[in-house]
Write a protein that holds these residues in place. Structure first.
Motif, PDB file in Angstrom:
ATOM      1  N   ASP A  75      17.379  -9.940 -24.578  1.00  0.00           N
ATOM      2  CA  ASP A  75      15.946  -9.615 -24.693  1.00  0.00           C
ATOM      3  C   ASP A  75      15.321  -9.272 -23.342  1.00  0.00           C
ATOM      4  O   ASP A  75      14.248  -9.769 -22.964  1.00  0.00           O
ATOM      5  CB  ASP A  75      15.176 -10.789 -25.328  1.00  0.00           C
ATOM      6  CG  ASP A  75      15.606 -11.062 -26.760  1.00  0.00           C
ATOM      7  OD1 ASP A  75      16.025 -10.100 -27.442  1.00  0.00           O
ATOM      8  OD2 ASP A  75      15.541 -12.232 -27.183  1.00  0.00           O
ATOM      9  N   GLY A  76      16.023  -8.454 -22.576  1.00  0.00           N
ATOM     10  CA  GLY A  76      15.483  -7.984 -21.306  1.00  0.00           C
ATOM     11  C   GLY A  76      15.576  -8.964 -20.161  1.00  0.00           C
ATOM     12  O   GLY A  76      14.986  -8.731 -19.092  1.00  0.00           O
ATOM     13  N   ALA A  77      16.303 -10.057 -20.349  1.00  0.00           N
ATOM     14  CA  ALA A  77      16.447 -11.046 -19.279  1.00  0.00           C
ATOM     15  C   ALA A  77      17.919 -11.338 -19.034  1.00  0.00           C
ATOM     16  O   ALA A  77      18.744 -11.298 -19.957  1.00  0.00           O
ATOM     17  CB  ALA A  77      15.718 -12.339 -19.628  1.00  0.00           C
ATOM     18  N   VAL A  97      25.329 -39.113 -10.405  1.00  0.00           N
ATOM     19  CA  VAL A  97      24.334 -40.099 -10.859  1.00  0.00           C
ATOM     20  C   VAL A  97      24.355 -40.225 -12.377  1.00  0.00           C
ATOM     21  O   VAL A  97      24.392 -41.322 -12.928  1.00  0.00           O
ATOM     22  CB  VAL A  97      22.922 -39.721 -10.364  1.00  0.00           C
ATOM     23  CG1 VAL A  97      21.887 -40.692 -10.916  1.00  0.00           C
ATOM     24  CG2 VAL A  97      22.892 -39.711  -8.844  1.00  0.00           C
ATOM     25  N   GLY A  98      24.321 -39.091 -13.058  1.00  0.00           N
ATOM     26  CA  GLY A  98      24.387 -39.088 -14.519  1.00  0.00           C
ATOM     27  C   GLY A  98      25.503 -38.165 -14.972  1.00  0.00           C
ATOM     28  O   GLY A  98      26.361 -37.756 -14.192  1.00  0.00           O
ATOM     29  N   ASP A  99      25.514 -37.849 -16.256  1.00  0.00           N
ATOM     30  CA  ASP A  99      26.504 -36.914 -16.772  1.00  0.00           C
ATOM     31  C   ASP A  99      26.268 -35.527 -16.178  1.00  0.00           C
ATOM     32  O   ASP A  99      25.146 -35.193 -15.781  1.00  0.00           O
ATOM     33  CB  ASP A  99      26.415 -36.839 -18.303  1.00  0.00           C
ATOM     34  CG  ASP A  99      26.858 -38.134 -18.964  1.00  0.00           C
ATOM     35  OD1 ASP A  99      27.667 -38.857 -18.363  1.00  0.00           O
ATOM     36  OD2 ASP A  99      26.378 -38.417 -20.080  1.00  0.00           O
ATOM     37  N   PRO A 100      27.323 -34.698 -16.093  1.00  0.00           N
ATOM     38  CA  PRO A 100      27.136 -33.325 -15.614  1.00  0.00           C
ATOM     39  C   PRO A 100      26.024 -32.623 -16.380  1.00  0.00           C
ATOM     40  O   PRO A 100      25.901 -32.779 -17.604  1.00  0.00           O
ATOM     41  CB  PRO A 100      28.499 -32.681 -15.878  1.00  0.00           C
ATOM     42  CG  PRO A 100      29.464 -33.817 -15.835  1.00  0.00           C
ATOM     43  CD  PRO A 100      28.730 -34.989 -16.416  1.00  0.00           C
ATOM     44  N   ARG A 101      25.215 -31.875 -15.680  1.00  0.00           N
ATOM     45  CA  ARG A 101      24.054 -31.210 -16.266  1.00  0.00           C
ATOM     46  C   ARG A 101      24.340 -29.721 -16.404  1.00  0.00           C
ATOM     47  O   ARG A 101      24.740 -29.064 -15.436  1.00  0.00           O
ATOM     48  CB  ARG A 101      22.830 -31.431 -15.370  1.00  0.00           C
ATOM     49  CG  ARG A 101      21.553 -30.775 -15.839  1.00  0.00           C
ATOM     50  CD  ARG A 101      20.355 -31.333 -15.077  1.00  0.00           C
ATOM     51  NE  ARG A 101      20.303 -30.960 -13.681  1.00  0.00           N
ATOM     52  CZ  ARG A 101      19.524 -29.999 -13.190  1.00  0.00           C
ATOM     53  NH1 ARG A 101      18.747 -29.296 -13.993  1.00  0.00           N
ATOM     54  NH2 ARG A 101      19.506 -29.744 -11.898  1.00  0.00           N
ATOM     55  N   THR A 102      24.163 -29.180 -17.605  1.00  0.00           N
ATOM     56  CA  THR A 102      24.299 -27.742 -17.823  1.00  0.00           C
ATOM     57  C   THR A 102      22.930 -27.089 -17.672  1.00  0.00           C
ATOM     58  O   THR A 102      21.950 -27.536 -18.265  1.00  0.00           O
ATOM     59  CB  THR A 102      24.860 -27.428 -19.217  1.00  0.00           C
ATOM     60  OG1 THR A 102      26.162 -28.038 -19.341  1.00  0.00           O
ATOM     61  CG2 THR A 102      25.016 -25.932 -19.424  1.00  0.00           C
ATOM     62  N   VAL A 103      22.873 -26.040 -16.848  1.00  0.00           N
ATOM     63  CA  VAL A 103      21.625 -25.327 -16.593  1.00  0.00           C
ATOM     64  C   VAL A 103      21.754 -23.914 -17.130  1.00  0.00           C
ATOM     65  O   VAL A 103      22.635 -23.159 -16.728  1.00  0.00           O
ATOM     66  CB  VAL A 103      21.318 -25.275 -15.071  1.00  0.00           C
ATOM     67  CG1 VAL A 103      19.999 -24.546 -14.826  1.00  0.00           C
ATOM     68  CG2 VAL A 103      21.259 -26.683 -14.488  1.00  0.00           C
ATOM     69  N   VAL A 104      20.885 -23.560 -18.070  1.00  0.00           N
ATOM     70  CA  VAL A 104      20.830 -22.194 -18.610  1.00  0.00           C
ATOM     71  C   VAL A 104      19.498 -21.586 -18.188  1.00  0.00           C
ATOM     72  O   VAL A 104      18.436 -22.094 -18.569  1.00  0.00           O
ATOM     73  CB  VAL A 104      20.968 -22.186 -20.151  1.00  0.00           C
ATOM     74  CG1 VAL A 104      20.908 -20.757 -20.673  1.00  0.00           C
ATOM     75  CG2 VAL A 104      22.265 -22.856 -20.577  1.00  0.00           C
ATOM     76  N   TRP A 105      19.558 -20.540 -17.375  1.00  0.00           N
ATOM     77  CA  TRP A 105      18.343 -19.909 -16.857  1.00  0.00           C
ATOM     78  C   TRP A 105      18.254 -18.464 -17.307  1.00  0.00           C
ATOM     79  O   TRP A 105      19.283 -17.776 -17.452  1.00  0.00           O
ATOM     80  CB  TRP A 105      18.322 -19.973 -15.339  1.00  0.00           C
ATOM     81  CG  TRP A 105      17.813 -21.278 -14.804  1.00  0.00           C
ATOM     82  CD1 TRP A 105      17.303 -22.319 -15.528  1.00  0.00           C
ATOM     83  CD2 TRP A 105      17.808 -21.681 -13.439  1.00  0.00           C
ATOM     84  NE1 TRP A 105      16.953 -23.349 -14.679  1.00  0.00           N
ATOM     85  CE2 TRP A 105      17.239 -22.978 -13.400  1.00  0.00           C
ATOM     86  CE3 TRP A 105      18.182 -21.081 -12.248  1.00  0.00           C
ATOM     87  CZ2 TRP A 105      17.074 -23.678 -12.209  1.00  0.00           C
ATOM     88  CZ3 TRP A 105      18.010 -21.774 -11.062  1.00  0.00           C
ATOM     89  CH2 TRP A 105      17.460 -23.062 -11.047  1.00  0.00           C
ATOM     90  N   GLN A 106      17.011 -18.013 -17.498  1.00  0.00           N
ATOM     91  CA  GLN A 106      16.737 -16.614 -17.806  1.00  0.00           C
ATOM     92  C   GLN A 106      15.827 -16.023 -16.738  1.00  0.00           C
ATOM     93  O   GLN A 106      14.859 -16.668 -16.321  1.00  0.00           O
ATOM     94  CB  GLN A 106      16.063 -16.476 -19.172  1.00  0.00           C
ATOM     95  CG  GLN A 106      16.939 -16.906 -20.339  1.00  0.00           C
ATOM     96  CD  GLN A 106      16.311 -16.557 -21.672  1.00  0.00           C
ATOM     97  OE1 GLN A 106      15.446 -15.717 -21.761  1.00  0.00           O
ATOM     98  NE2 GLN A 106      16.770 -17.215 -22.731  1.00  0.00           N
ATOM     99  N   HIS A 107      16.167 -14.823 -16.301  1.00  0.00           N
ATOM    100  CA  HIS A 107      15.341 -14.125 -15.300  1.00  0.00           C
ATOM    101  C   HIS A 107      15.214 -12.673 -15.715  1.00  0.00           C
ATOM    102  O   HIS A 107      16.110 -12.112 -16.349  1.00  0.00           O
ATOM    103  CB  HIS A 107      16.006 -14.189 -13.909  1.00  0.00           C
ATOM    104  CG  HIS A 107      16.270 -15.583 -13.448  1.00  0.00           C
ATOM    105  ND1 HIS A 107      15.282 -16.394 -12.970  1.00  0.00           N
ATOM    106  CD2 HIS A 107      17.411 -16.305 -13.403  1.00  0.00           C
ATOM    107  CE1 HIS A 107      15.827 -17.570 -12.629  1.00  0.00           C
ATOM    108  NE2 HIS A 107      17.091 -17.537 -12.894  1.00  0.00           N
ATOM    109  N   PRO A 108      14.106 -12.030 -15.355  1.00  0.00           N
ATOM    110  CA  PRO A 108      13.990 -10.587 -15.623  1.00  0.00           C
ATOM    111  C   PRO A 108      15.173  -9.850 -15.036  1.00  0.00           C
ATOM    112  O   PRO A 108      15.706 -10.244 -14.010  1.00  0.00           O
ATOM    113  CB  PRO A 108      12.695 -10.202 -14.913  1.00  0.00           C
ATOM    114  CG  PRO A 108      11.907 -11.464 -14.862  1.00  0.00           C
ATOM    115  CD  PRO A 108      12.913 -12.575 -14.689  1.00  0.00           C
TER     116      PRO A 108
END
Length: 314
Positions: free
Chosen positions: A287-289, A300-311
């Motif tokens: 969708d354009g991103a 410190v905690g469980d592995p963190r998954t990061v999903v990012w959207q950018h133009p």
């Protein structure tokens, strides 16, 4: 300003650096040109560091051993903030990306200033990596003995152990010993960091053993420590010139290095997929991103998954 591995704002700055490298590299996925993949990622990563709120020093850069583009050891980057040491590989698995194969990632590990070992003149490192259950394993033991210890710790027979080994002539003896012991060899050609992470987490691999890149070894050490895994290593010069440089630099290439030797303080490990890797999808346009997927491990905690959207323009 002190370094705090669990600082989410800091982690987001780090993710922005690896994801920019991944997005830049994607342009050359499938091109057959490894240097183009690496060059695009290096340029994007260096540019992203300009606005990152850290005072970064590159301790381990990638590229020198294979004459690829690189971020240089000793280079100072960042817009100011916590003083950190950085181990970085703008693209681990450049051949995989160039051939549009899975397993290629942009990866970086950071720790407080002075915490990361600098392999300097030695490009290669012997590594032993396993889940925490393998804490009694040692590079000073015969491999068959290590396999027996690990099997007992995991409550499984030796012939069910899965052992990852990078397929290089220098590692043939490990492959032969593993097979002679009856364990299963899981060969891989590239993507040292991803396979090491799988071994530390027990993700389909019970042990990784063999000689691979020293830069990747330091990167991996931060992730293994933050994942409560087990790792030992020792520098392994492959040529007379490399051995001479190690001696000149005062580097003891016969000594076993523990996790504490490799990374003296807790750090942060960040990985962004370039091609599908480590359970993450490659950058894609939705969708354009541009959508990227990353993993952050801070211990410190469980592995963190990061999903990012950018133009798309970013």
């Amino acid at each position: 300003m002190t370094f705090e591995p669990s600082d989410r704002a800091l982690q987001d700055h780090l993710v922005r650096i690896t994801e920019r490298a991944a997005v830049a590299a994607v342009e050359f996925v499938g091109s057959g040109n490894k240097l183009a993949v690496d060059g695009a990622a290096v340029r994007a990563m260096r540019l992203a560091f300009e606005t990152a709120l850290v005072a970064a020093r590159i301790v381990v850069g990638e590229g020198e051993k294979d004459e690829a583009p690189m971020l240089y050891g000793g280079e100072l980057l960042g817009a100011g903030g916590p003083a950190i040491d950085v181990a970085v590989d703008p693209v681990d698995g450049t051949r995989l990306a160039a051939e549009a194969l899975p397993g290629s990632v942009a990866v970086m590990a950071v720790a407080p200033r002075g915490a990361l070992v600098d392999p300097a003149a030695v490009f290669y490192m012997e590594k032993l990596i396993s889940p925490a259950a393998g804490g009694a394993l040692s590079l000073e033991r015969p491999l068959t003995e290590n396999l027996s210890i690990l099997a007992s710790a995991l409550g499984r027979p030796v012939n069910q152990l899965r052992v990852a080994v990078q397929t290089r002539p220098r590692n043939q003896r490990y492959i032969e010993e593993i097979r002679a012991a009856g364990s299963i060899v899981v060969p891989f050609a590239d993507g040292d960091v991803v396979e090491s992470l799988r071994a530390a987490r027990g993700d389909g691999i019970d042990l990784l053993i063999g000689i691979g890149g020293a830069p990747e070894g330091v990167l991996t050490a931060v992730a293994v420590a933050a994942s409560d895994g087990h790792m030992q290593a020792r520098l392994s010069p492959q040529t007379t010139g490399e051995r001479d440089r190690a001696v000149a630099a005062g580097q003891p290439h016969g000594e076993v290095l523990t996790l504490g030797d490799l990374v003296a303080s807790p750090g942060v490990f960040v990985l962004t997929a370039v091609t599908d890797a480590a359970g993450l999808a490659a950058p894609r346009v939705v969708d354009g991103a541009v959508v990227t997927e990353s993993i952050v491990i801070d211990g410190v905690g469980d592995p963190r998954t990061v999903v990012w959207q950018h133009p798309v323009a970013t």
